[in-house]
Every structure is written in C-alpha cells, then in structure tokens.
Design a protein around this motif. Sequence first.
Motif, PDB file in Angstrom:
ATOM      1  N   GLN A 226       0.794  -1.231   0.000  1.00 17.62           N
ATOM      2  CA  GLN A 226       0.000   0.000   0.000  1.00 17.62           C
ATOM      3  C   GLN A 226       0.828   1.284   0.000  1.00 17.62           C
ATOM      4  O   GLN A 226       0.355   2.312  -0.470  1.00 17.62           O
ATOM      5  CB  GLN A 226      -0.933   0.005   1.214  1.00 17.62           C
ATOM      6  N   ASN A 227       2.031   1.241   0.549  1.00 21.07           N
ATOM      7  CA  ASN A 227       2.829   2.465   0.659  1.00 21.07           C
ATOM      8  C   ASN A 227       3.626   2.696  -0.623  1.00 21.07           C
ATOM      9  O   ASN A 227       4.610   2.003  -0.894  1.00 21.07           O
ATOM     10  CB  ASN A 227       3.761   2.388   1.860  1.00 21.07           C
ATOM     11  N   ASP A 228       3.223   3.680  -1.393  1.00 26.31           N
ATOM     12  CA  ASP A 228       3.791   3.903  -2.720  1.00 26.31           C
ATOM     13  C   ASP A 228       5.174   4.552  -2.725  1.00 26.31           C
ATOM     14  O   ASP A 228       5.749   4.753  -3.801  1.00 26.31           O
ATOM     15  CB  ASP A 228       2.834   4.774  -3.556  1.00 26.31           C
ATOM     16  N   TYR A 229       5.705   4.880  -1.542  1.00 22.13           N
ATOM     17  CA  TYR A 229       7.009   5.547  -1.513  1.00 22.13           C
ATOM     18  C   TYR A 229       8.082   4.692  -0.836  1.00 22.13           C
ATOM     19  O   TYR A 229       9.123   5.191  -0.442  1.00 22.13           O
ATOM     20  CB  TYR A 229       6.900   6.906  -0.819  1.00 22.13           C
ATOM     21  N   VAL A 230       7.826   3.406  -0.707  1.00 19.67           N
ATOM     22  CA  VAL A 230       8.815   2.494  -0.132  1.00 19.67           C
ATOM     23  C   VAL A 230       9.248   1.512  -1.209  1.00 19.67           C
ATOM     24  O   VAL A 230       8.436   0.767  -1.756  1.00 19.67           O
ATOM     25  CB  VAL A 230       8.236   1.719   1.073  1.00 19.67           C
ATOM     26  N   THR A 231      10.529   1.502  -1.514  1.00 17.88           N
ATOM     27  CA  THR A 231      11.058   0.532  -2.474  1.00 17.88           C
ATOM     28  C   THR A 231      12.528   0.263  -2.179  1.00 17.88           C
ATOM     29  O   THR A 231      13.239   1.107  -1.632  1.00 17.88           O
ATOM     30  CB  THR A 231      10.864   1.015  -3.927  1.00 17.88           C
ATOM     31  N   GLY A 232      12.952  -0.942  -2.506  1.00 15.65           N
ATOM     32  CA  GLY A 232      14.344  -1.347  -2.310  1.00 15.65           C
ATOM     33  C   GLY A 232      14.719  -1.635  -0.868  1.00 15.65           C
ATOM     34  O   GLY A 232      15.899  -1.767  -0.549  1.00 15.65           O
ATOM     35  N   GLN A 233      13.717  -1.786  -0.011  1.00 15.74           N
ATOM     36  CA  GLN A 233      13.982  -1.944   1.415  1.00 15.74           C
ATOM     37  C   GLN A 233      13.807  -3.397   1.873  1.00 15.74           C
ATOM     38  O   GLN A 233      13.055  -4.166   1.277  1.00 15.74           O
ATOM     39  CB  GLN A 233      13.050  -1.052   2.236  1.00 15.74           C
ATOM     40  N   THR A 234      14.503  -3.727   2.947  1.00 21.54           N
ATOM     41  CA  THR A 234      14.313  -5.008   3.624  1.00 21.54           C
ATOM     42  C   THR A 234      13.773  -4.710   5.017  1.00 21.54           C
ATOM     43  O   THR A 234      14.478  -4.138   5.852  1.00 21.54           O
ATOM     44  CB  THR A 234      15.629  -5.798   3.720  1.00 21.54           C
ATOM     45  N   ILE A 235      12.518  -5.051   5.250  1.00 23.58           N
ATOM     46  CA  ILE A 235      11.854  -4.761   6.518  1.00 23.58           C
ATOM     47  C   ILE A 235      12.043  -5.959   7.451  1.00 23.58           C
ATOM     48  O   ILE A 235      11.579  -7.074   7.161  1.00 23.58           O
ATOM     49  CB  ILE A 235      10.362  -4.487   6.319  1.00 23.58           C
ATOM     50  N   VAL A 236      12.727  -5.738   8.556  1.00 26.14           N
ATOM     51  CA  VAL A 236      12.997  -6.804   9.522  1.00 26.14           C
ATOM     52  C   VAL A 236      11.836  -6.899  10.511  1.00 26.14           C
ATOM     53  O   VAL A 236      11.451  -5.912  11.121  1.00 26.14           O
ATOM     54  CB  VAL A 236      14.318  -6.545  10.275  1.00 26.14           C
ATOM     55  N   VAL A 237      11.293  -8.116  10.656  1.00 24.94           N
ATOM     56  CA  VAL A 237      10.191  -8.356  11.589  1.00 24.94           C
ATOM     57  C   VAL A 237      10.626  -9.547  12.448  1.00 24.94           C
ATOM     58  O   VAL A 237      10.384 -10.711  12.118  1.00 24.94           O
ATOM     59  CB  VAL A 237       8.877  -8.685  10.847  1.00 24.94           C
ATOM     60  N   ASP A 238      11.293  -9.246  13.567  1.00 21.43           N
ATOM     61  CA  ASP A 238      11.983 -10.329  14.289  1.00 21.43           C
ATOM     62  C   ASP A 238      11.886 -10.261  15.814  1.00 21.43           C
ATOM     63  O   ASP A 238      12.643 -10.944  16.521  1.00 21.43           O
ATOM     64  CB  ASP A 238      13.456 -10.360  13.884  1.00 21.43           C
ATOM     65  N   GLY A 239      10.999  -9.431  16.334  1.00 17.56           N
ATOM     66  CA  GLY A 239      10.863  -9.361  17.791  1.00 17.56           C
ATOM     67  C   GLY A 239      12.084  -8.832  18.503  1.00 17.56           C
ATOM     68  O   GLY A 239      12.262  -9.036  19.705  1.00 17.56           O
ATOM     69  N   GLY A 240      12.948  -8.138  17.748  1.00 13.93           N
ATOM     70  CA  GLY A 240      14.144  -7.575  18.343  1.00 13.93           C
ATOM     71  C   GLY A 240      15.368  -8.475  18.275  1.00 13.93           C
ATOM     72  O   GLY A 240      16.418  -8.153  18.829  1.00 13.93           O
ATOM     73  N   MET A 241      15.275  -9.595  17.551  1.00 14.24           N
ATOM     74  CA  MET A 241      16.375 -10.566  17.480  1.00 14.24           C
ATOM     75  C   MET A 241      17.683  -9.930  17.022  1.00 14.24           C
ATOM     76  O   MET A 241      18.764 -10.251  17.518  1.00 14.24           O
ATOM     77  CB  MET A 241      16.011 -11.719  16.536  1.00 14.24           C
ATOM     78  N   THR A 242      17.605  -9.005  16.063  1.00 14.08           N
ATOM     79  CA  THR A 242      18.824  -8.464  15.462  1.00 14.08           C
ATOM     80  C   THR A 242      19.222  -7.106  16.036  1.00 14.08           C
ATOM     81  O   THR A 242      20.071  -6.422  15.462  1.00 14.08           O
ATOM     82  CB  THR A 242      18.662  -8.338  13.937  1.00 14.08           C
ATOM     83  N   ILE A 243      18.643  -6.735  17.159  1.00 10.53           N
ATOM     84  CA  ILE A 243      19.061  -5.460  17.788  1.00 10.53           C
ATOM     85  C   ILE A 243      20.543  -5.548  18.176  1.00 10.53           C
ATOM     86  O   ILE A 243      20.977  -6.533  18.751  1.00 10.53           O
ATOM     87  CB  ILE A 243      18.214  -5.174  19.057  1.00 10.53           C
TER      88      ILE A 243
END
Length: 243
Positions: A226-243
């Motif tokens: 839905q967000n037309d201004y986001v491209t080329g990104q990797t969105i991390v969804v990990d509960g904070g694993m990679t903090i």
Amino acid sequence: MELTNKTVLITGSSRGIGAATALAFAKAGSRVILNARHELPASLKQQLDELGAEYCFLPGDVSDEQVVKKLTKTAWEKFGGIDVLINNAGITRDRLLIGMKTADFDEVLQVNLKGPFLMIQALLKKMYKQRAGVIINLASVVGLHGNAGQANYAASKAGIIGLTKTVAREGALRGIRCNAIAPGMIASDMTAAMPQKAQDQILESLPLKRFGEPAEIAQTALFLAQNDYVTGQTIVVDGGMTI
C-alpha cells in the motif's frame, strides 16, 4: 495502492506465512491467486470461502522455468493482470557446512532464489507495460547475519535481498516497487518441531520473549503493497532478534 479489487499472486501459500498473507489480502478485498506444490488444505479453502474471497489455486514448482512460464501466463489471464507478486515459497535443508551435500545446497538455492528470479522475470515485462506493480520477496534475518547449519538457506536469503534492491532500481522508472521482508522466528510447523530446550533458548534471547505470528508478517506485506514511496527496502520483523 488501494487493495480492493487488486490481484495478488502468492507463491508457497498453502500454509504458514503464505496462507496468512493470502487471508490478509482477501480480507482487504483483493483477488488472490495461491500457489504451492501440493493441494490447498481444506481449512484454508474454508476460511477463504467464509470471507467471500475471489481466489484460485495454481499448483506448480517455482524452481522449474517451464512451470513458471505456464503458471504466470495462466495467472495473468485469470483476472486480467497481476498487481502484487509475493515470492514466499521456500525450503530448508539444514546441516553444518562440512557435512552439507551439494544437492542440498543446490536445491535450496533453486527454490528460494532462482524461484523468485523466474517469477519476477516472467511478470516484469507485463508490469512494465501497465506501468504499475508491487513485488514483495520473503527474505530472512538469516540472510542478514548468517546462522550455523544454514549456509544454503542464508546464502539464498542474502541473494533475495540483493535481487530485491536490483529489481527496485530497474523497475522504479516504470512504476514498479520491490521490497523484501526479513522475518525472525515465526511460529510454524518447523519451529513447533524444534526440541523444547532449543525453543526456550531462542525465546530467552528475544527482547519480546515470543515467536512472531504468520499474520504479523502478512500485515507487513499489506503495508508494503500500500505504501507507494517504499522501495528497495528489507523490513525486519523479528521481535528484536537483530538489535
């Protein structure tokens, strides 16, 4: 992008993240094309039917080029185009590097990396002509930091991130956006099969102290569609694993 009456093709969507994503887009009013190597579970069909979803199922192995050509042609013709492609199909063949068979390395890359490449390549020209389209690839936090026993899986998911950035650059001037989602530990058949001790160790290391849910990855896919201004990104969804 408004998702009502848009067409979404999701690979590997018979269970887990793929199934949750299919349900999320169906709830948003999208037409959904599901894909997997095996038949859809009756429970998933029932949920889609209860939503009144407009959907179809196209079986096929995304690592087979000829299958992909036929699958994408049929998918495009089914609803007169595809607005969102979600490359979710993936496998694991975990083993420490010194004992990993070449066949296990090759098979994981064939499905996890070559599969998305073939799917994107088959649909990109058509998306160029309509000057619109969204591609979402499922990566993994393992593709960002590696993991013992997963050299093949980590390599495939790191490759997905590179592929995503390249497609985003090539497609931008023609209205095509491409992003990736990198899940951490998500509740699934695979995590449920892990020894309890291993699960406890992982949970202890997570700041949020729980595994993620497939629906939480699906919500991220909705956002990226839905967000037309986001491209080329990797969105991390990990509960904070990679903090």
